[in-house]
Design an enzyme around this catalytic site. Structure first.
Site, PDB file in Angstrom:
ATOM      1  N   ARG A  28       1.139  -1.268  -0.196  1.00 38.25           N
ATOM      2  CA  ARG A  28      -0.024  -0.269   0.378  1.00 38.25           C
ATOM      3  C   ARG A  28       0.753   1.138  -0.129  1.00 38.25           C
ATOM      4  NH1 ARG A  28      -5.609  -1.199   1.754  1.00 38.25           N
ATOM      5  NH2 ARG A  28      -5.836   0.648   1.634  1.00 38.25           N
ATOM      6  N   TRP A  74       2.670   5.795   2.245  1.00 35.42           N
ATOM      7  CA  TRP A  74       2.883   6.562   0.746  1.00 35.42           C
ATOM      8  C   TRP A  74       2.443   8.306   0.540  1.00 35.42           C
ATOM      9  CZ3 TRP A  74      -0.417   8.602  -3.088  1.00 35.42           C
ATOM     10  CH2 TRP A  74      -0.406   8.428  -4.260  1.00 35.42           C
ATOM     11  N   ASN A 100      -4.507   6.527   7.781  1.00 38.14           N
ATOM     12  CA  ASN A 100      -4.231   7.270   6.032  1.00 38.14           C
ATOM     13  C   ASN A 100      -5.302   7.667   5.419  1.00 38.14           C
ATOM     14  OD1 ASN A 100      -4.673   5.923   3.155  1.00 38.14           O
ATOM     15  ND2 ASN A 100      -5.878   3.677   4.167  1.00 38.14           N
ATOM     16  N   GLY A 101      -5.334   8.182   4.555  1.00 36.58           N
ATOM     17  CA  GLY A 101      -5.922   9.415   4.181  1.00 36.58           C
ATOM     18  C   GLY A 101      -6.015  10.036   4.082  1.00 36.58           C
ATOM     19  N   LYS A 473       0.936  -2.115 -17.821  1.00 34.20           N
ATOM     20  CA  LYS A 473       2.561  -3.085 -17.781  1.00 34.20           C
ATOM     21  C   LYS A 473       3.233  -2.888 -17.192  1.00 34.20           C
ATOM     22  CE  LYS A 473      -0.232  -4.398 -15.041  1.00 34.20           C
ATOM     23  NZ  LYS A 473      -1.326  -4.517 -15.158  1.00 34.20           N
TER      24      LYS A 473
HETATM   25  O1  M6R Z   1      -8.520  -2.326  -7.565  1.00 33.70           O
HETATM   26  P1  M6R Z   1      -8.546  -1.526  -7.846  1.00 33.70           P
HETATM   27  O2  M6R Z   1      -8.807  -2.685  -9.417  1.00 33.70           O
HETATM   28  O3  M6R Z   1     -10.445  -0.827  -8.191  1.00 33.70           O
HETATM   29  O4  M6R Z   1      -7.735  -0.441  -8.958  1.00 33.70           O
HETATM   30  C1  M6R Z   1      -7.448   0.104 -10.039  1.00 33.70           C
HETATM   31  C2  M6R Z   1      -6.199   0.717 -10.359  1.00 33.70           C
HETATM   32  O5  M6R Z   1      -5.823   0.765  -9.636  1.00 33.70           O
HETATM   33  C3  M6R Z   1      -5.170  -0.898 -10.809  1.00 33.70           C
HETATM   34  O6  M6R Z   1      -5.543  -1.473 -11.247  1.00 33.70           O
HETATM   35  C4  M6R Z   1      -4.009  -0.009 -10.380  1.00 33.70           C
HETATM   36  O7  M6R Z   1      -3.832   0.628 -12.188  1.00 33.70           O
HETATM   37  C5  M6R Z   1      -2.677  -1.321 -11.451  1.00 33.70           C
HETATM   38  N1  M6R Z   1      -1.530  -0.552 -10.533  1.00 33.70           N
HETATM   39  C6  M6R Z   1      -2.809  -1.411 -12.342  1.00 33.70           C
HETATM   40  O8  M6R Z   1      -1.625  -2.746 -12.775  1.00 33.70           O
END
Ligand code: M6R
Length: 594
Positions: A28, A74, A100-101, A473
């Site tokens: 995270r 983060w 977090n937030g 990717k």
């Molecule tokens: O948990 P989610 O599917 O809502 O997440 C969406 C994007 O944050 C997530 O797909 C992101 O783009 C990844 N890093 C892609 O590999």
């Protein structure tokens, strides 16, 4: 994003479990980390810049306690520095807070606190919470001091606080995930269940606006109602994910492990058609009274685009797909009775949740396709269906992409009376048998990509979104610039970027008519000096500097067949370049900020 965790027990000895839980949350955020331990009534903090291993190491020389909180960061407010790392302490070290937030108006609270004599050491919004609690402790008991501090906050937060002399954790949640784990000798909390699976399988998911107090033997939850606090009774959910699913085993990275899990996940989905049939029937009924909008972010958005294609082709259902963060500006037409299909691996993506909240205020109904049980999205939806991929740790979505696509295929197919199981099992078997070939190919291609600045991915029809996903990717884990394009659109501008040696990956259609068009597009780039990499059906015989034959005969399932080698190509390139694919720079797995 950030990961937070807390443990409170009857006996001393939380440090090791705290760090173990925190490591499960590293996906995270991982720019700084820290823990606070409560022992003999006092709070001790260890925090700093870098990974959890770097900051707390093997815990040597670090004390222990009967309660502890931890954080992996983060950065949002304030740069990456030891002062900005959590936990944050109040002036006298009697209150520790992890968060977090992002908090609104914290500058104002900060000035107010400084006027009252508080010394704030960091640039973060979080630190004000520790000082607010400390200020309130002057004339309130710990619980009320915490409640009053939370009452002041605006913005998004999952907060866990510890106070000197109190064997308790104080929790609050608004728009950032926080789950409570119930144990036999103590209680726990964390940003998500993955962090606590080694301790318990019984969970209570806090809702927005709720506050909780955990002691070793009790969990009490309250909610603000008209400005007053009222007690909430909540039953625990049992999550049947095994902690082994969170082990890398002999794989070098989680991403690689998760890529290899895909044939198994697809098989599981193929064997659960009846489960998805129920969801499909409900969706079908809902669509009698309203139009369909698919909402998602990142990889899930790409799955959503494929879903639109499948719903249209197989079930004749018309839909639109909106990027979640753009939803507020593009959704004026959404009205009462319309249906929002939200797709999210985590079920915690802030942009998706905000889009859903907004759609709800307009009277739309919400259904969702999610991976993480108990996540916020499932609790905001009228209906949810799970993709059954198991926990995904690598920041790059892999098995959850193919699982989302497979579920969308099953739903669309059963809507039109089809039987998707057989075709899906065929793809699963093909993938089981092809991993070695894909690996070999991916290594060759990564050698070709490793010194390039740009790579282009082209696809047509259902594989246009697959091309977008292949590019995402590659860029997110190797940091090579990559773009996905519809192959036919390329000549309307981007073709100007092709130079001698520019790698271009073509996802060759199975359909012969489409393939003929793709061949023209391939020749257009080859004649301008592009290095071409083709993923193609057996016997297609398309020209390419590197070619991979994929044994798939169903155009509508080809995204599943092509996604796996694309993921491996990105993975091998990242590894060759010395990048850690599980922890790409600047990114985190769950994006819980807007
Ligand atoms: O948990 P989610 O599917 O809502 O997440 C969406 C994007 O944050 C997530 O797909 C992101 O783009 C990844 N890093 C892609 O590999």
């Amino acid at each position: 994003m950030c990961g937070i965790v807390g443990i409170v027990r009857r006996r001393v000895g939380v440090a090791r479990d705290l760090v173990k839980s925190l490591k499960k949350l590293e996906y995270r955020g991982y720019d700084s980390a820290g823990i606070a331990l409560l022992s003999n009534g006092k709070i001790e903090v260890i925090k700093g810049v870098g990974t959890i291993d770097k900051v707390v190491g093997n815990l040597e020389g670090i004390g222990d306690g009967y309660a502890g909180i931890g954080h992996t960061r983060w950065a949002t407010h304030g740069g990456v520095s030891p002062e900005n790392a959590h936990p944050h302490l109040s002036c006298h070290g009697e209150v520790a807070v992890v968060h977090n937030g992002t908090l609104d108006d914290f500058e104002e609270m900060r000035s107010e606190l400084m006027e009252k004599g508080h010394e704030l050491k960091s640039e973060t919004d979080t630190e004000v919470v520790a000082h607010l609690i400390e200020e309130n402790l002057k004339d309130r008991d710990p619980f009320n001091a915490f409640v009053e501090a939370i009452r002041r906050l605006r913005g998004s937060y999952a907060i866990v606080s510890m106070m000197a002399g109190e064997r308790a954790l104080f929790l609050a949640r608004n728009k950032s995930p926080l789950v409570i784990g119930l144990g036999d000798d103590g209680n726990y909390c964390a940003s998500d269940v993955a962090a606590l699976l080694h301790l318990t399988r019984r969970f209570i998911f806090l809702e927005d606006g709720e506050i909780a107090v955990l002691t070793p033997s009790k969990v009490e939850i309250w909610r603000f109602a008209d400005g007053r606090l009222e007690r909430v009774d909540r039953k625990a959910d049992v999550i049947d994910w095994s902690p082994q699913l969170l082990d890398r085993g002999s794989f070098e990275h989680f991403m690689l492990k998760e890529i290899y899990e895909q044939p198994h996940v697809l098989k599981k989905i193929a064997e659960s058609v009846d489960y998805y049939r129920k969801f499909s029937t409900k969706l079908d009924r809902m669509l009698e009274d309203g139009s369909l909008t698919i909402v998602a972010a990142g990889t899930s958005y790409h799955a959503g685009l494929i879903g639109k294609f499948l719903l249209s082709k197989l079930a004749g259902v018309r839909s639109e797909v909106l990027i979640a963060s753009e939803f507020p500006e593009w959704s004026s037409h959404i009205k009462e009775g319309d249906v929002i299909l939200a797709i999210s691996q985590s079920g915690e993506t802030a942009d998706v949740l905000e889009a859903v909240r907004m759609a709800r205020t307009k009277g739309a109904r919400v259904i969702s396709i999610v991976n993480v049980p108990g996540s916020t999205l499932t609790r905001m939806s009228d209906e949810s269906v799970f993709i059954q991929a198991g926990p995904e740790v690598g920041v790059a979505a892999t098995k959850t992409f193919t699982a989302q696509v497979a579920v969308l295929y099953v739903i669309s197919s059963v809507m039109s009376g089809g039987n998707p199981s057989r075709e899906l099992l065929k793809i699963s078997d093909m993938l089981y048998g092809s991993m070695e070939t894909f690996e070999h190919f991916a290594r060759e291609v990564s050698d070709l990509f490793k010194e390039k600045e740009h790579v282009f991915f082209l696809g047509r029809g259902i594989n246009y979104p697959t091309a977008l996903e292949g590019a995402l990717k590659l860029k997110e884990i190797s940091y090579i610039h990559a773009e996905g394009y519809p192959a036919g659109e390329y000549k309307h501008g981007p073709l100007a970027l092709i130079e001698r040696g520019t790698p271009t990956v073509m996802l060759v259609p199975i359909d012969e008519n489409l393939r003929r068009k793709a061949l023209y597009n391939l020749m257009e780039v080859r004649s301008r000096g592009a290095l071409t990499v083709t993923l193609q059906p057996e016997g297609a015989d398309m020209p390419g500097d590197e070619s991979l034959e994929v044994a798939c005969t169903e155009e509508l399932l080809s995204p599943l067949a092509y996604a796996v080698p694309l993921q491996l190509m990105a993975y091998r390139t990242a590894v060759l370049l010395g990048r850690n694919p599980d922890k790409p720079r600047n990114l985190a797995k769950s994006v819980t900020v807007e």
